[in-house]
Each structure stands twice: as C-alpha cells, then as structure tokens.
Design a protein around this motif. Structure first.
Motif: not given
Length: 112
Positions: A22-27, A105-112, A36-40, A75-80
């Motif tokens: 979503x536009x608000x960053x929700x996966x 995953x690269x984006x998530x790791x770079x922004x954590x 999205x920031x905390x998910x892998x 596909x497994x999506x995991x939250x923080x």
C-alpha cells in the motif's frame, strides 16, 4: 544547510502476485498486514519442469529444451513481531516474485 534525500521507497511486488504494498507502507498478503519496514520475504521454490507429449510431438527433440514450468513457489512474509503469512504463487510468476523478494529484502535491510 543539509539537504537529506528522502528514503527510497520499497520495490513494488510484480503485477498479479497475491502480495501488495500500500501507499502507506503496509505489506499485504490477502487479509494479513504488516509494516513493510519490519517485514522480510522468503521464497521456497517448489517449481519444476516437465515435457508434455504434445510438446514432444510438436517440437521433437527440442521439447527437452522447452520444458514447461510446473508447481508453485511458496512465499513467506514475516513481520518484525514474528507474525507471518504464506501464499503460493504459480510457476509462471515464480521468477518475478523471487527477484522482487531479493530486492525487497535488500531494501528492508538497508533501511533497518
């Protein structure tokens, strides 16, 4: 005066995948949601290839080079917080979804 660039946005899932951002960053995976920031994202490749009789008849020995993709990619999506959702993706979309998962995953790791 320091000008900071805004943080890059996460990559969008491929069209037709049962995962959305979503536009608000929700996966989202169906009704499941996570920031999205905390998910892998992990993929489990269960796809295979096979030769059909029709393909063998039409293309001859070249059928072995033109194998049909079968099966599904999990596909497994995991939250923080440890919550997770699993969804299956058809073999036709598997390569695009795997490429997106690596980029996400690269984006998530770079922004954590």
């Amino acid at each position: 005066m320091s000008s900071q660039k805004p943080a890059p946005k996460p990559p969008q899932p491929p069209r037709g995948a049962p995962i959305s951002l979503d536009g608000d960053g929700t996966l989202r995976v169906n009704q499941w949601r996570a920031p999205a920031r905390g998910a892998t994202v992990q993929t489990i490749d269960g796809t295979g290839k096979r030769v059909t009789v029709t393909r063998l008849f039409v293309t001859g020995v070249f059928a072995f080079a033109l194998k049909k993709k079968t099966g599904a990619l999990s596909v497994v999506v995991c939250a923080a917080d440890g919550d997770s959702a699993t969804v299956k993706v058809s073999a036709k979309k598997a390569q695009n979804v795997m490429a997106w998962a690596v980029a996400f995953n690269a984006w998530s790791e770079a922004n954590s």
